[in-house]
Design an enzyme around this catalytic site. Structure first.
Site, PDB file in Angstrom:
ATOM      1  N   ASP A  70       9.370   3.828   3.725  1.00  0.00           N
ATOM      2  CA  ASP A  70       8.170   3.120   4.153  1.00  0.00           C
ATOM      3  C   ASP A  70       7.119   4.176   4.442  1.00  0.00           C
ATOM      4  O   ASP A  70       7.434   5.224   5.010  1.00  0.00           O
ATOM      5  CB  ASP A  70       8.424   2.277   5.400  1.00  0.00           C
ATOM      6  CG  ASP A  70       7.266   1.340   5.654  1.00  0.00           C
ATOM      7  OD1 ASP A  70       6.882   0.603   4.721  1.00  0.00           O
ATOM      8  OD2 ASP A  70       6.712   1.337   6.765  1.00  0.00           O
ATOM      9  N   SER A  71       5.903   3.935   3.999  1.00  0.00           N
ATOM     10  CA  SER A  71       4.887   4.968   4.164  1.00  0.00           C
ATOM     11  C   SER A  71       3.550   4.360   4.526  1.00  0.00           C
ATOM     12  O   SER A  71       3.360   3.137   4.463  1.00  0.00           O
ATOM     13  CB  SER A  71       4.776   5.791   2.880  1.00  0.00           C
ATOM     14  OG  SER A  71       4.440   4.958   1.805  1.00  0.00           O
ATOM     15  N   LYS A 176       0.745  16.791  -6.382  1.00  0.00           N
ATOM     16  CA  LYS A 176       0.831  15.950  -5.180  1.00  0.00           C
ATOM     17  C   LYS A 176       2.285  15.829  -4.709  1.00  0.00           C
ATOM     18  O   LYS A 176       2.570  15.950  -3.527  1.00  0.00           O
ATOM     19  CB  LYS A 176       0.241  14.562  -5.466  1.00  0.00           C
ATOM     20  CG  LYS A 176       0.159  13.689  -4.224  1.00  0.00           C
ATOM     21  CD  LYS A 176      -0.381  12.306  -4.507  1.00  0.00           C
ATOM     22  CE  LYS A 176       0.111  11.326  -3.465  1.00  0.00           C
ATOM     23  NZ  LYS A 176      -0.197   9.936  -3.800  1.00  0.00           N
ATOM     24  N   ARG A 182       6.140  11.777   0.736  1.00  0.00           N
ATOM     25  CA  ARG A 182       7.331  11.168   0.122  1.00  0.00           C
ATOM     26  C   ARG A 182       8.235  12.239  -0.488  1.00  0.00           C
ATOM     27  O   ARG A 182       9.451  12.193  -0.336  1.00  0.00           O
ATOM     28  CB  ARG A 182       6.922  10.129  -0.923  1.00  0.00           C
ATOM     29  CG  ARG A 182       8.060   9.230  -1.363  1.00  0.00           C
ATOM     30  CD  ARG A 182       7.595   8.072  -2.190  1.00  0.00           C
ATOM     31  NE  ARG A 182       6.700   7.205  -1.446  1.00  0.00           N
ATOM     32  CZ  ARG A 182       5.398   7.096  -1.673  1.00  0.00           C
ATOM     33  NH1 ARG A 182       4.817   7.769  -2.636  1.00  0.00           N
ATOM     34  NH2 ARG A 182       4.660   6.310  -0.939  1.00  0.00           N
TER      35      ARG A 182
HETATM   36  P1  IMP Z   1       4.794   1.546   0.819  1.00  0.00           P
HETATM   37  O1  IMP Z   1       5.592   2.530   1.579  1.00  0.00           O
HETATM   38  O2  IMP Z   1       5.017   1.629  -0.655  1.00  0.00           O
HETATM   39  O3  IMP Z   1       4.885   0.162   1.370  1.00  0.00           O
HETATM   40  O4  IMP Z   1       3.273   2.006   0.994  1.00  0.00           O
HETATM   41  C1  IMP Z   1       2.470   1.512   2.010  1.00  0.00           C
HETATM   42  C2  IMP Z   1       1.018   1.753   1.745  1.00  0.00           C
HETATM   43  O5  IMP Z   1       0.642   3.033   2.239  1.00  0.00           O
HETATM   44  C3  IMP Z   1       0.563   1.763   0.307  1.00  0.00           C
HETATM   45  O6  IMP Z   1       0.314   0.487  -0.173  1.00  0.00           O
HETATM   46  C4  IMP Z   1      -0.723   2.573   0.408  1.00  0.00           C
HETATM   47  O7  IMP Z   1      -1.743   1.780   0.918  1.00  0.00           O
HETATM   48  C5  IMP Z   1      -0.372   3.593   1.462  1.00  0.00           C
HETATM   49  N1  IMP Z   1       0.162   4.833   0.866  1.00  0.00           N
HETATM   50  C6  IMP Z   1       1.418   5.330   1.003  1.00  0.00           C
HETATM   51  N2  IMP Z   1       1.563   6.490   0.335  1.00  0.00           N
HETATM   52  C7  IMP Z   1       0.355   6.734  -0.231  1.00  0.00           C
HETATM   53  C8  IMP Z   1      -0.126   7.793  -1.065  1.00  0.00           C
HETATM   54  O8  IMP Z   1       0.574   8.740  -1.429  1.00  0.00           O
HETATM   55  N3  IMP Z   1      -1.402   7.681  -1.467  1.00  0.00           N
HETATM   56  C9  IMP Z   1      -2.215   6.669  -1.107  1.00  0.00           C
HETATM   57  N4  IMP Z   1      -1.819   5.656  -0.356  1.00  0.00           N
HETATM   58  C10 IMP Z   1      -0.540   5.680   0.095  1.00  0.00           C
END
Ligand code: IMP
Length: 194
Positions: A70-71, A176, A182
């Site tokens: 999750d990010s 990147k 990540r």
């Molecule tokens: P998830 O972990 O895939 O749910 O990511 C959550 C949200 O965080 C994404 O939809 C983006 O809005 C933002 N996000 C996470 N990692 C990045 C990145 O490397 N670049 C830009 N946005 C990011």
């Protein structure tokens, strides 16, 4: 070969996961490849909680080693918003052009030293026996003064490792991944797998 399922339906993430975890001795499968479909509500208060919610949901079905991430983006001047709500900020269907423009507007007039931000990534592992581990890594940088670049996704056009340098959307994917939240979290988790 033992199986490792990475709980995502994002093809870009799977590519990065496969390249970093290639030599762990596990057969790496996406949820689709494992024939698993689950909808989970990511309503945790932290990145770690959300990653665990996803990994546990898949582990309940597969009983194999499952990883999930999750990010999101934390902006210090905005009290660490959008944080765990990064994809839902201003609504799931709102374009990132609009989300990024709104963030720049909220930071209008804010000096460089207060524009600090970071991308955070937590990865959770649930092992075959149900044991859980989480790791968290970050990419520290700044919110710029204007969006730049076409690469990447999400908040990349307004995120700068250094305000005098390119935005995250102006560097290659390889560059990147070397320094990304990540990439770092995957490499940290890998140490716990081998
Ligand atoms: P998830 O972990 O895939 O749910 O990511 C959550 C949200 O965080 C994404 O939809 C983006 O809005 C933002 N996000 C996470 N990692 C990045 C990145 O490397 N670049 C830009 N946005 C990011």
């Amino acid at each position: 070969m033992k199986k490792l399922i990475f709980a995502t339906s994002n093809a870009g993430k799977m590519k990065e996961v496969r390249s970093i975890l290639a030599d762990t001795g596990y057969e790496i499968l996406s949820m689709k490849e494992a024939g698993i479909q689950v909808e989970v509500e990511e309503d945790g208060a932290t990145f770690e909680e959300n990653a665990l919610i996803k990994a546990r949901a898949v582990h309940e079905i597969s009983h194999t080693l499952v990883l999930a991430d999750d990010s999101g983006l934390e902006i210090d001047h905005l009290g660490k918003e959008p944080g765990v709500h990064s994809s839902r900020y201003m609504g799931e269907d709102t374009s990132y052009e609009i989300k990024n423009a709104r963030i720049l507007e909220r930071l209008d007039g804010v000096p460089k030293e207060q524009r600090t931000a970071r991308f955070v990534c937590a990865i959770a592992a649930v092992f075959e026996d149900g044991r859980c581990v989480t790791v968290r890594e970050a990419m520290e940088g700044y919110i710029g003064y204007e969006p730049q670049g076409e690469n990447g996704f999400g908040y990349d056009p307004i995120f700068y490792l250094d305000l005098d340098g390119p935005s995250n959307a102006q560097i290659s994917m390889e560059e990147k991944n070397r320094v990304s939240h990540r990439g770092k979290a995957l490499r940290a988790m890998k140490k716990g797998l081998v």
